[in-house]
Design a protein around this motif. Structure first.
Motif, PDB file in Angstrom:
ATOM      1  N   HIS A 133      23.126 -20.310 -11.186  1.00 38.87           N
ATOM      2  CA  HIS A 133      23.145 -18.845 -11.137  1.00 38.87           C
ATOM      3  C   HIS A 133      22.861 -18.335  -9.726  1.00 38.87           C
ATOM      4  CE1 HIS A 133      22.974 -19.522 -15.440  1.00 38.87           C
ATOM      5  NE2 HIS A 133      21.807 -20.133 -15.293  1.00 38.87           N
ATOM      6  N   GLN A 141      18.675 -17.019 -14.699  1.00 37.34           N
ATOM      7  CA  GLN A 141      19.841 -16.409 -15.327  1.00 37.34           C
ATOM      8  C   GLN A 141      19.494 -15.018 -15.831  1.00 37.34           C
ATOM      9  OE1 GLN A 141      21.118 -18.699 -18.676  1.00 37.34           O
ATOM     10  NE2 GLN A 141      23.063 -17.622 -18.937  1.00 37.34           N
ATOM     11  N   ASN A 183      24.620 -14.476 -13.423  1.00 37.87           N
ATOM     12  CA  ASN A 183      24.756 -15.161 -14.700  1.00 37.87           C
ATOM     13  C   ASN A 183      26.052 -15.978 -14.674  1.00 37.87           C
ATOM     14  OD1 ASN A 183      24.786 -16.011 -17.346  1.00 37.87           O
ATOM     15  ND2 ASN A 183      24.438 -13.984 -18.239  1.00 37.87           N
TER      16      ASN A 183
END
Length: 342
Positions: free
Chosen positions: A93, A114, A122
């Motif tokens: 991420h 995330q 994400n």
């Protein structure tokens, strides 16, 4: 893991026709301008017809992980003029910049878990860098948005889009593939409304006016859009304003023959209409000349594995200004550099 000798698997062969095309004469130098995302590189055509089959690992390669010397399924890559590598480090991420010859990277966006906060990503899948304006544009895939970072400030450019990959045209347009709507849209920089569909928009399918999970895209100087039509195992070319595309690579069912592809991803096209495509499911990079019935293997194609002559589900590809080929070796958690044979 499958291992094989380098000699046996030096699979790049150049046909007589192609050799004539790319090496015109000793007195005339043919130059190539390749637009890789928003980065333009100029290369001598005769210098990049073949690459060394043994790669050099230039980022990652230290196993799956989140340390600064590790990657976790790198997907999109961007190479700048100094050979620094910007990586969409998907399952970490984050966007990582790996300086040329560095032993580890540095996090430039994300890396805070995330999520959808301003400081989070994400599962990002692609990144392009506008060095002139010092900004970074990211396909923040699972947040369903395209974002821009400038001077450590985030701006959401496009919301509610199932973005997979990005391309920047020379005319100030941003192109985004939408894997769920099976289309590619174009936006004028600074004017982010609904955008204009330039490929697809006719539902999921395998007709010439349809796409099925489009991934990476490339835009040439005529604003023709090349798109890797992943689930149709083909690369399509949509000329500006066209209502349908045409198949320029693959399209003969999923397979490993030279006229087939398996879930193609990264795509780059040069001024000779040679199409370089990451053949994800076949663990190889292919080159197709537009109009030809089949392509040729450039690197990889030596079975799935982690040896230097092997790839493991490669995703994106790019070139530097010397014609060296870089590949995001997704499941090996590394970026591989294949040097040109001079």
């Amino acid at each position: 893991m499958v291992t094989a000798s380098i000699t046996k698997n030096a699979v790049v062969t150049t046909s007589t026709t192609e050799t004539t095309m790319v090496t015109t004469s000793t007195t005339k130098t043919t130059m190539l301008t390749t637009l890789t995302n928003s980065h333009t590189t100029t290369m001598n055509v005769s210098r990049f017809s073949k690459w060394k089959q043994n790669a050099i690992t230039v980022a990652g390669g230290n196993g799956e992980g989140q340390k600064l010397n590790q990657l976790n399924r790198p997907e999109g890559i961007f190479i700048d003029k100094n050979k620094n590598i910007f990586i969409a480090d998907r399952f970490n991420h984050r966007i990582v910049e790996w300086k040329c010859d560095a032993k580890e990277g540095q996090i430039i966006v994300g890396g805070n878990g995330q999520g959808n906060r301003v400081d989070q990503l994400n599962r990002p899948t692609d990144v392009i860098v506008d060095q002139q304006n010092h900004l970074i544009i990211i396909a923040d895939r699972d947040n369903r948005r395209v974002i821009q970072w400038m001077n450590e400030n985030q701006q959401i450019l496009i919301e509610n889009i199932d973005c997979d990959a990005l391309a920047m045209g020379k005319s100030g347009f941003l192109y985004v593939s939408d894997w769920k709507k099976d289309e590619v849209r174009r936006w004028k920089i600074g004017e982010y409304n609904e955008g204009i569909v330039v490929a697809g928009e006719n539902g999921r399918g395998n007709q010439l006016n349809q796409l099925n999970n489009p991934t990476y895209i490339f835009v040439d100087e005529d604003q023709s859009v090349y798109v890797s039509d992943m689930n149709n195992d083909r690369v399509m070319k949509w000329i500006k304003y066209a209502k349908e595309g045409r198949i320029v690579a693959g399209g003969n069912g999923q397979g490993r023959n030279l006229n087939q592809l398996s879930s193609p991803q990264g795509v780059i096209v040069d001024d000779l209409d040679q199409i370089y495509v990451t053949d994800y499911g076949n663990h190889r990079i292919m080159r197709w000349c537009e109009g030809k019935e089949e392509g040729e293997i450039v690197v990889g194609g030596n079975g799935q594995g982690n040896q230097l002559i092997q790839l493991n589900y490669p995703t994106d590809l790019s070139f530097d200004d010397e014609g060296n080929l870089y590949v995001a070796d997704y499941s090996n958690h590394r970026i591989q550099k294949f040097e040109t044979i001079l």
